[in-house]
Design an enzyme around this catalytic site. Structure first.
Site, short mmCIF file in Angstrom:
data_model
loop_
_atom_site.label_atom_id
_atom_site.label_comp_id
_atom_site.label_asym_id
_atom_site.label_seq_id
_atom_site.Cartn_x
_atom_site.Cartn_y
_atom_site.Cartn_z
N ASP A 110 0.82 -1.21 0.00
CA ASP A 110 0.00 0.00 0.00
C ASP A 110 0.86 1.26 0.00
OD1 ASP A 110 -2.68 1.32 0.44
OD2 ASP A 110 -1.65 2.01 2.25
N GLU A 159 0.70 -0.45 -5.12
CA GLU A 159 -0.29 0.60 -5.32
C GLU A 159 0.50 1.91 -5.40
OE1 GLU A 159 -3.46 3.52 -3.44
OE2 GLU A 159 -1.99 2.49 -2.22
#
Length: 633
Positions: A304, A355
């Protein structure tokens, strides 16, 4: 490795099995069976072990510090199931209770104590899956991911989230029914708020007890593998919760976070940033993700907020340029390279997904050439462009047709994954179905078109839960999905459409065999702006092909003609406007024989009816002889 080597490699950033050294471990010392406790708090004045076995503060046990700042003690007082914490005395003299950063089990809220439990050795039954995964890899395989927030997919009557024992019974059959290849979970590591999304972690080795036990999740993963479904988990190595009882300023000084106050604080998220250049932090983080991969047999990790680790000015707060005067966070850059190196050496068949939304760093490039070494990067640019286009009134789409076609200019600059994720269906952005232009009928037609375009476009796929049946409301993490929508015929047909589309994707090699180069795609026509029609070919190494045609206008186009490279009888194998899926067509187009005649660079033409707001996919049914030459491409 022995304790001395474990300590040495921890301080050099080379201990990637830190859970075997730090934390609580059952041992025998001088004939006594007990537990050794070790915690890193280099600048603490003192550390005491307290818990159920000390009657907490009444008989707390002093720990001894070694030269590397690790405090340790052996005691035979604890028993299985006891809860404990560390009482850390900071340089200011303040005492504060802290979690064990290496704990695998934490007590239920509101407590945050670690639980002494022997980790059971699971006898896994997924050997065949792991062997196939190792043999086949994933680059030339179908990857179609169903993204799930475990706390809100379904809930019990009392409003509590499903445990993974329940998800095993309900979610896995649903994944099979819907023909997904993988499921991805938003963070399952322990976090302070059970109803949160989970992206501010407190326990990097601990399983979030809201969702059950580690053993239940192991069983869930095993059952997924037995049903040919891979499991991916989100992981957050860039920042962590600011809660006092967790990792924040663990010994009273910056321990896991940066020394510099502004670099340590993530002002936008109200979190703290890991000091990714510190050896001990690297050992901690890489050990965390290796533990999750090994202990749970995970098939992929989605990292993330990679941009937050790469750029000093990513956050909204103050920042200082690096030594070269730029915004590159060199510590984050080298940490991510090292992370991928370590994981790929141990698990080359585990997907590492980033991401990341910038274009300033090669995310999936080879580490030897300066890339970060990820396997896939979320294609945020494609996602933003395509959603903007599908929200637009078709009257204006011809002026913005580049939103659909621009991705073909950079589609292979990275190894891309095409995400319609949780981020796009919250905070007033509307659900995926509700984003679509028009009335209810046209919204469903647009969604069928959009999902077909995602499936046909090069790149692996991801869809957030609820979008598969056209949920109208935004996602709410504190409630279950709007399953009652399925009482509506249109939503039920949308669900059936998605299941069939996913099966179509798996069954057709042209859609996934060559996802990383222009060898797998050939553009027929990206310039039909006035009619808002896009057409291209997806291909395999052996030359099998699918002709993909997308009508982005609410106008049925009879006698629509495109060029094709092969003289053949073609059959329509996909049409988004069939009645069974909520459209108005009772059956497919009839088979069509191509005709000789130059169309752009193509020696043959194919003429058929293109449905309004529809996608039509064709394949060769039977080749025929032709005097014309093949397409020169």
């Amino acid at each position: 490795m022995d304790k001395n080597e474990a300590l040495r490699t921890f301080t050099t950033g080379e201990n990637f099995h830190l859970q075997h050294y730090l934390g609580a471990h059952q041992e025998e010392v001088d004939g006594k069976v007990g537990y050794s406790f070790r915690v890193w708090a280099p600048n603490a004045q003192s550390v005491h072990l307290i818990g159920d076995f000390t009657n907490w503060y009444e008989n707390q046990i002093p720990m001894a510090r070694n030269e590397a700042g690790v405090w340790e003690v052996f005691t035979d007082l604890p028993k299985e199931g006891d809860i404990y914490k560390y009482n850390v005395k900071r340089s200011s003299g303040q005492e504060i209770l802290k979690i064990d950063p290496l704990a695998v089990y934490l007590e239920e809220r509101p407590g945050t104590g670690a639980v002494i439990r022997t980790i059971p050795e699971k006898k896994w039954k997924d050997g065949l899956w792991l062997a196939r995964r190792k043999r086949w890899g994933f680059f030339s395989r179908p990857v179609n991911i169903y993204e799930v927030h475990a706390g809100s997919w379904k809930r019990n009557e009392d409003g509590s989230p499903y445990s993974f024992a329940q998800l095993k019974e309900d979610l896995i059959p649903y994944l099979v029914e819907m023909n997904y290849t993988h499921v991805e979970f938003m963070p399952l590591m322990a976090h302070p708020l059970g109803l949160s999304w989970g992206y501010q972690l407190m326990g990097y080795f601990a399983f979030e007890h809201t969702y059950g036990t580690p053993e239940e999740f192991q069983d869930f993963v095993e059952e997924c593998h037995l049903n040919n479904i891979g499991v991916i988990v989100d992981w957050v190595p860039g920042h962590f919760t600011i809660n006092d009882d967790a990792l924040a300023y663990y010994d009273g000084t910056p321990t896991f976070e940066y020394q510099d106050h502004d670099r340590a604080h993530n002002y936008g998220w109200g979190a703290l940033n890991f000091d990714l250049g510190k050896n001990q932090v690297q050992s901690f983080l890489i050990s965390s993700i290796k533990f999750w991969i090994d202990f749970y047999h995970l098939d992929g990790i989605r990292v993330d907020a990679v941009s937050n680790m790469l750029y000093l000015d990513y956050d909204s707060g103050p920042w200082q340029p690096n030594k070269d005067g730029g915004n590159r966070n060199y510590e984050g850059y080298y940490f991510l390279q090292r992370l991928n190196t370590v994981i790929k050496l141990a698990h080359p068949d585990v997907m590492m997904i980033a991401e990341e939304s910038s274009s300033g760093t090669k995310i999936t490039g080879m580490r030897e050439l300066g890339g970060l070494g990820f396997d896939y990067k979320w294609n945020m640019g494609w996602m933003n462009d395509i959603l903007r286009f599908y929200e637009e009134d078709p009257i204006y789409r011809k002026y913005d047709f580049n939103l659909v076609t621009f991705s073909f200019m950079y589609v292979f600059s990275e190894n891309f994954l095409l995400p319609f994720s949780h981020d796009e269906v919250v905070h007033g952005k509307k659900s995926l179905m509700h984003k679509m232009w028009g009335d209810r009928y046209n919204q469903f037609a647009g969604l069928r078109n959009l999902l077909t375009y995602q499936i046909c476009h090069p790149g692996k796929k991801l869809l957030f839960m609820g979008s598969e049946f056209g949920q109208f409301l935004e996602w709410k993490s504190e409630e279950q999905l709007e399953w009652s929508n399925l009482d509506d015929e249109m939503n039920k047909k949308m669900q059936g459409f998605t299941a069939t589309l996913n099966a179509f994707y798996k069954d057709n090699r042209p859609l996934w065999e060559i996802d990383l180069s222009y060898d797998g795609i050939e553009i027929i026509d990206a310039d039909n702006v006035d009619q808002s029609v896009l057409s291209f070919i997806r291909k395999t190494e052996k030359g099998d092909m699918l002709i993909c045609v997308f009508n982005m206008a609410p106008v049925e186009r009879k006698n629509f003609t495109i060029g094709v490279p092969v003289a053949a009888v073609y059959e329509e194998v996909w049409n988004t406007e069939l009645e069974e899926w909520g459209g108005v067509w009772k059956e497919h187009n009839e088979t069509v024989q191509s005709q000789e005649g130059l169309w752009k660079d193509y020696p043959q033409t194919l003429t058929f009816t293109l449905p309004a707001l529809g996608a039509s996919i064709w394949k060769i049914k039977r080749r025929i002889k032709s005097k014309s030459t093949k397409n020169k491409k």
